[in-house]
Motif scaffolding. Structure first.
Motif, mmCIF file in Angstrom:
data_model
loop_
_atom_site.group_PDB
_atom_site.id
_atom_site.type_symbol
_atom_site.label_atom_id
_atom_site.label_comp_id
_atom_site.label_asym_id
_atom_site.label_seq_id
_atom_site.Cartn_x
_atom_site.Cartn_y
_atom_site.Cartn_z
ATOM 1 N N SER A 58 40.131 45.960 35.106
ATOM 2 C CA SER A 58 39.474 45.464 33.882
ATOM 3 C C SER A 58 39.140 46.614 32.945
ATOM 4 C CB SER A 58 38.194 44.708 34.235
ATOM 5 O OG SER A 58 38.486 43.552 34.957
ATOM 6 N N ARG A 61 42.168 47.722 31.070
ATOM 7 C CA ARG A 61 42.469 46.799 29.964
ATOM 8 C C ARG A 61 41.546 47.047 28.775
ATOM 9 N NH1 ARG A 61 42.885 42.320 34.255
ATOM 10 N NH2 ARG A 61 45.108 42.341 34.706
ATOM 11 N N LYS A 66 46.737 48.879 28.993
ATOM 12 C CA LYS A 66 47.159 47.603 29.569
ATOM 13 C C LYS A 66 48.417 47.720 30.407
ATOM 14 C CE LYS A 66 44.728 45.134 26.072
ATOM 15 N NZ LYS A 66 44.696 44.536 24.804
ATOM 16 N N LYS A 70 48.546 46.409 34.161
ATOM 17 C CA LYS A 70 49.527 45.428 34.617
ATOM 18 C C LYS A 70 50.292 45.961 35.826
ATOM 19 C CE LYS A 70 53.301 42.553 32.976
ATOM 20 N NZ LYS A 70 54.128 42.164 31.838
#
Length: 91
Positions: A58, A61, A66, A70
């Protein structure tokens, strides 16, 4: 002497800026090293054994990383049934 490191939770300020977290940054650095060395079995083991993994993902992100979030999510198994399946496949 207490050498235990404590991980801080990611917090958002009123301006929606994520505060820098030294503990997470150190962990992220180590995970990136494993990823670039292609040591995916160890990366998978660490990501799934650390109770803070979902918070680290988290945090990635929130700090606009990101792609790496991922990538780590691909190794992260959230429930215990899936973890058992994962460990039995690695044997």
């Amino acid at each position: 002497m207490n050498n235990e490191a404590t991980l801080e939770r990611v917090t958002l300020t009123e301006d929606k800026v994520v505060e820098f977290n030294k503990q997470y940054e150190g962990t992220i650095g180590a995970l990136k090293t494993l990823a670039t060395q292609g040591n995916t079995p160890l990366l998978r083991l660490i990501v799934n054994s650390d109770p803070e993994s979902s918070n680290i993902i988290s945090y990635l992100r929130e700090t606009n990383r990101k792609t790496f979030a991922k990538y780590l999510t691909g190794y992260y198994v959230e429930n215990k049934t899936a973890k058992k399946d994962l460990s039995s496949r690695e044997r």
